[in-house]
Design a protein around this motif. Sequence first.
Motif, PDB file in Angstrom:
ATOM      1  N   SER A 162      -5.365  -9.745  -0.360  1.00  0.00           N
ATOM      2  CA  SER A 162      -6.021 -10.403   0.761  1.00  0.00           C
ATOM      3  C   SER A 162      -6.893  -9.395   1.484  1.00  0.00           C
ATOM      4  O   SER A 162      -6.472  -8.273   1.741  1.00  0.00           O
ATOM      5  CB  SER A 162      -4.996 -10.973   1.740  1.00  0.00           C
ATOM      6  OG  SER A 162      -5.636 -11.360   2.937  1.00  0.00           O
ATOM      7  N   SER A 163      -8.104  -9.812   1.821  1.00  0.00           N
ATOM      8  CA  SER A 163      -8.996  -8.926   2.569  1.00  0.00           C
ATOM      9  C   SER A 163      -8.489  -8.710   3.988  1.00  0.00           C
ATOM     10  O   SER A 163      -8.904  -7.780   4.665  1.00  0.00           O
ATOM     11  CB  SER A 163     -10.407  -9.512   2.604  1.00  0.00           C
ATOM     12  OG  SER A 163     -10.400 -10.765   3.261  1.00  0.00           O
ATOM     13  N   GLN A 164      -7.578  -9.546   4.452  1.00  0.00           N
ATOM     14  CA  GLN A 164      -7.048  -9.415   5.806  1.00  0.00           C
ATOM     15  C   GLN A 164      -5.922  -8.395   5.908  1.00  0.00           C
ATOM     16  O   GLN A 164      -5.457  -8.102   6.993  1.00  0.00           O
ATOM     17  CB  GLN A 164      -6.570 -10.773   6.314  1.00  0.00           C
ATOM     18  CG  GLN A 164      -7.715 -11.755   6.441  1.00  0.00           C
ATOM     19  CD  GLN A 164      -7.246 -13.117   6.893  1.00  0.00           C
ATOM     20  OE1 GLN A 164      -6.071 -13.333   7.120  1.00  0.00           O
ATOM     21  NE2 GLN A 164      -8.171 -14.043   7.022  1.00  0.00           N
ATOM     22  N   ARG A 165      -5.477  -7.853   4.789  1.00  0.00           N
ATOM     23  CA  ARG A 165      -4.401  -6.857   4.805  1.00  0.00           C
ATOM     24  C   ARG A 165      -4.919  -5.427   4.937  1.00  0.00           C
ATOM     25  O   ARG A 165      -4.150  -4.502   4.973  1.00  0.00           O
ATOM     26  CB  ARG A 165      -3.555  -6.963   3.541  1.00  0.00           C
ATOM     27  CG  ARG A 165      -2.701  -8.177   3.501  1.00  0.00           C
ATOM     28  CD  ARG A 165      -1.572  -8.041   4.509  1.00  0.00           C
ATOM     29  NE  ARG A 165      -0.632  -9.116   4.344  1.00  0.00           N
ATOM     30  CZ  ARG A 165      -0.089  -9.774   5.341  1.00  0.00           C
ATOM     31  NH1 ARG A 165      -0.389  -9.468   6.580  1.00  0.00           N
ATOM     32  NH2 ARG A 165       0.756 -10.732   5.114  1.00  0.00           N
ATOM     33  N   GLY A 166      -6.221  -5.232   4.947  1.00  0.00           N
ATOM     34  CA  GLY A 166      -6.772  -3.890   5.092  1.00  0.00           C
ATOM     35  C   GLY A 166      -7.213  -3.294   3.771  1.00  0.00           C
ATOM     36  O   GLY A 166      -6.802  -3.729   2.696  1.00  0.00           O
ATOM     37  N   GLY A 167      -8.060  -2.281   3.877  1.00  0.00           N
ATOM     38  CA  GLY A 167      -8.661  -1.668   2.707  1.00  0.00           C
ATOM     39  C   GLY A 167      -7.679  -1.012   1.762  1.00  0.00           C
ATOM     40  O   GLY A 167      -7.789  -1.143   0.547  1.00  0.00           O
ATOM     41  N   ALA A 168      -6.702  -0.296   2.293  1.00  0.00           N
ATOM     42  CA  ALA A 168      -5.754   0.406   1.426  1.00  0.00           C
ATOM     43  C   ALA A 168      -4.928  -0.573   0.601  1.00  0.00           C
ATOM     44  O   ALA A 168      -4.725  -0.372  -0.600  1.00  0.00           O
ATOM     45  CB  ALA A 168      -4.841   1.305   2.257  1.00  0.00           C
ATOM     46  N   ALA A 169      -4.467  -1.656   1.216  1.00  0.00           N
ATOM     47  CA  ALA A 169      -3.673  -2.652   0.494  1.00  0.00           C
ATOM     48  C   ALA A 169      -4.509  -3.370  -0.555  1.00  0.00           C
ATOM     49  O   ALA A 169      -4.052  -3.605  -1.674  1.00  0.00           O
ATOM     50  CB  ALA A 169      -3.070  -3.661   1.465  1.00  0.00           C
ATOM     51  N   ALA A 170      -5.751  -3.715  -0.215  1.00  0.00           N
ATOM     52  CA  ALA A 170      -6.628  -4.391  -1.168  1.00  0.00           C
ATOM     53  C   ALA A 170      -6.944  -3.479  -2.353  1.00  0.00           C
ATOM     54  O   ALA A 170      -6.935  -3.912  -3.503  1.00  0.00           O
ATOM     55  CB  ALA A 170      -7.912  -4.839  -0.479  1.00  0.00           C
ATOM     56  N   THR A 171      -7.205  -2.199  -2.073  1.00  0.00           N
ATOM     57  CA  THR A 171      -7.499  -1.252  -3.158  1.00  0.00           C
ATOM     58  C   THR A 171      -6.283  -1.048  -4.043  1.00  0.00           C
ATOM     59  O   THR A 171      -6.401  -1.022  -5.272  1.00  0.00           O
ATOM     60  CB  THR A 171      -7.976   0.093  -2.581  1.00  0.00           C
ATOM     61  OG1 THR A 171      -9.174  -0.137  -1.839  1.00  0.00           O
ATOM     62  CG2 THR A 171      -8.251   1.096  -3.684  1.00  0.00           C
ATOM     63  N   ALA A 172      -5.104  -0.917  -3.455  1.00  0.00           N
ATOM     64  CA  ALA A 172      -3.880  -0.730  -4.250  1.00  0.00           C
ATOM     65  C   ALA A 172      -3.648  -1.922  -5.178  1.00  0.00           C
ATOM     66  O   ALA A 172      -3.328  -1.746  -6.356  1.00  0.00           O
ATOM     67  CB  ALA A 172      -2.684  -0.524  -3.338  1.00  0.00           C
ATOM     68  N   ALA A 173      -3.843  -3.139  -4.669  1.00  0.00           N
ATOM     69  CA  ALA A 173      -3.667  -4.328  -5.504  1.00  0.00           C
ATOM     70  C   ALA A 173      -4.737  -4.374  -6.592  1.00  0.00           C
ATOM     71  O   ALA A 173      -4.446  -4.717  -7.742  1.00  0.00           O
ATOM     72  CB  ALA A 173      -3.721  -5.588  -4.650  1.00  0.00           C
ATOM     73  N   TRP A 174      -5.964  -4.010  -6.240  1.00  0.00           N
ATOM     74  CA  TRP A 174      -7.058  -4.003  -7.222  1.00  0.00           C
ATOM     75  C   TRP A 174      -6.755  -3.023  -8.347  1.00  0.00           C
ATOM     76  O   TRP A 174      -6.941  -3.346  -9.522  1.00  0.00           O
ATOM     77  CB  TRP A 174      -8.375  -3.655  -6.522  1.00  0.00           C
ATOM     78  CG  TRP A 174      -9.555  -3.712  -7.424  1.00  0.00           C
ATOM     79  CD1 TRP A 174     -10.323  -4.799  -7.687  1.00  0.00           C
ATOM     80  CD2 TRP A 174     -10.100  -2.640  -8.198  1.00  0.00           C
ATOM     81  NE1 TRP A 174     -11.319  -4.464  -8.586  1.00  0.00           N
ATOM     82  CE2 TRP A 174     -11.203  -3.160  -8.914  1.00  0.00           C
ATOM     83  CE3 TRP A 174      -9.773  -1.312  -8.371  1.00  0.00           C
ATOM     84  CZ2 TRP A 174     -11.964  -2.383  -9.771  1.00  0.00           C
ATOM     85  CZ3 TRP A 174     -10.540  -0.526  -9.228  1.00  0.00           C
ATOM     86  CH2 TRP A 174     -11.624  -1.069  -9.910  1.00  0.00           C
ATOM     87  N   VAL A 175      -6.266  -1.833  -8.013  1.00  0.00           N
ATOM     88  CA  VAL A 175      -5.939  -0.823  -9.034  1.00  0.00           C
ATOM     89  C   VAL A 175      -4.808  -1.345  -9.927  1.00  0.00           C
ATOM     90  O   VAL A 175      -4.871  -1.202 -11.143  1.00  0.00           O
ATOM     91  CB  VAL A 175      -5.565   0.529  -8.391  1.00  0.00           C
ATOM     92  CG1 VAL A 175      -4.951   1.478  -9.410  1.00  0.00           C
ATOM     93  CG2 VAL A 175      -6.782   1.154  -7.737  1.00  0.00           C
ATOM     94  N   ARG A 176      -3.782  -1.975  -9.332  1.00  0.00           N
ATOM     95  CA  ARG A 176      -2.698  -2.535 -10.143  1.00  0.00           C
ATOM     96  C   ARG A 176      -3.230  -3.555 -11.132  1.00  0.00           C
ATOM     97  O   ARG A 176      -2.816  -3.606 -12.288  1.00  0.00           O
ATOM     98  CB  ARG A 176      -1.633  -3.181  -9.249  1.00  0.00           C
ATOM     99  CG  ARG A 176      -0.729  -2.159  -8.581  1.00  0.00           C
ATOM    100  CD  ARG A 176       0.179  -2.749  -7.546  1.00  0.00           C
ATOM    101  NE  ARG A 176       0.945  -3.894  -7.996  1.00  0.00           N
ATOM    102  CZ  ARG A 176       1.468  -4.788  -7.151  1.00  0.00           C
ATOM    103  NH1 ARG A 176       1.303  -4.650  -5.845  1.00  0.00           N
ATOM    104  NH2 ARG A 176       2.146  -5.798  -7.603  1.00  0.00           N
ATOM    105  N   LEU A 177      -4.149  -4.402 -10.673  1.00  0.00           N
ATOM    106  CA  LEU A 177      -4.707  -5.426 -11.554  1.00  0.00           C
ATOM    107  C   LEU A 177      -5.628  -4.819 -12.617  1.00  0.00           C
ATOM    108  O   LEU A 177      -5.615  -5.234 -13.764  1.00  0.00           O
ATOM    109  CB  LEU A 177      -5.488  -6.456 -10.724  1.00  0.00           C
ATOM    110  CG  LEU A 177      -4.627  -7.340  -9.827  1.00  0.00           C
ATOM    111  CD1 LEU A 177      -5.496  -8.083  -8.826  1.00  0.00           C
ATOM    112  CD2 LEU A 177      -3.811  -8.311 -10.659  1.00  0.00           C
ATOM    113  N   ALA A 178      -6.455  -3.845 -12.224  1.00  0.00           N
ATOM    114  CA  ALA A 178      -7.420  -3.261 -13.153  1.00  0.00           C
ATOM    115  C   ALA A 178      -6.769  -2.393 -14.215  1.00  0.00           C
ATOM    116  O   ALA A 178      -7.313  -2.236 -15.303  1.00  0.00           O
ATOM    117  CB  ALA A 178      -8.449  -2.424 -12.377  1.00  0.00           C
ATOM    118  N   THR A 179      -5.608  -1.843 -13.933  1.00  0.00           N
ATOM    119  CA  THR A 179      -4.975  -0.918 -14.872  1.00  0.00           C
ATOM    120  C   THR A 179      -3.773  -1.519 -15.581  1.00  0.00           C
ATOM    121  O   THR A 179      -3.097  -0.836 -16.337  1.00  0.00           O
ATOM    122  CB  THR A 179      -4.531   0.365 -14.147  1.00  0.00           C
ATOM    123  OG1 THR A 179      -3.635   0.036 -13.089  1.00  0.00           O
ATOM    124  CG2 THR A 179      -5.735   1.112 -13.590  1.00  0.00           C
ATOM    125  N   ALA A 180      -3.506  -2.789 -15.343  1.00  0.00           N
ATOM    126  CA  ALA A 180      -2.344  -3.440 -15.978  1.00  0.00           C
ATOM    127  C   ALA A 180      -2.578  -3.664 -17.449  1.00  0.00           C
ATOM    128  O   ALA A 180      -3.655  -3.845 -17.902  1.00  0.00           O
ATOM    129  CB  ALA A 180      -2.044  -4.766 -15.303  1.00  0.00           C
TER     130      ALA A 180
END
Length: 180
Positions: A162-180
């Motif tokens: 969620s973009s409402q959770r802040g940049g660090a949380a969004a980036t962490a989720a994006w990295v998890r998805l991109a590297t899975a």
Amino acid sequence: MDDGFAYSVPEGMEAEVGAVVRVPLGGRRVRGWVVAVGEPPRPRLRPILSRSGDLAVFDAALLGVLRWAAMHYVAPLAAVLAKTTPPNLPRGVRLAAPPRGVHRRARLVVGPGPAYDIIAAAISPVTAAGRSAIVVAGTIPEAEATAEALSARLGIDVPAVSSQRGGAAATAAWVRLATA
């Protein structure tokens, strides 16, 4: 400027489609996205200054979808690319190789309310084939509950983004998805 600007790629730098880079433009350093590579060199091109992060944020297929979205919503391509780029770009992260013969693709499933069984049934064949799925939920609590339920039901990691959770949380989720 949806056609963008041409730059040279310095020796030793990788700049595939989807890479986020810093380039000189009008006396400033600005963020840019690589949308084409391998074009014939032209004289007097300015070089890309640096690369931001190690992972490309889109590939050629997704770029086609992003171009369509820009045209459909009458938005500059750069604005669409900015909205699809994670807030922070990690270094030292590598993509996991997809299973042999499997191309990574995203499927879109819109989940009205907590219909976990319906969503799980829809995305199970996709995730079982080693592909990714996106489930869109209306609210943050609904997204988190859906992700938790699907993780338990499917036995896979399903991050809520969620973009409402802040940049660090969004980036962490994006990295998890991109590297899975």
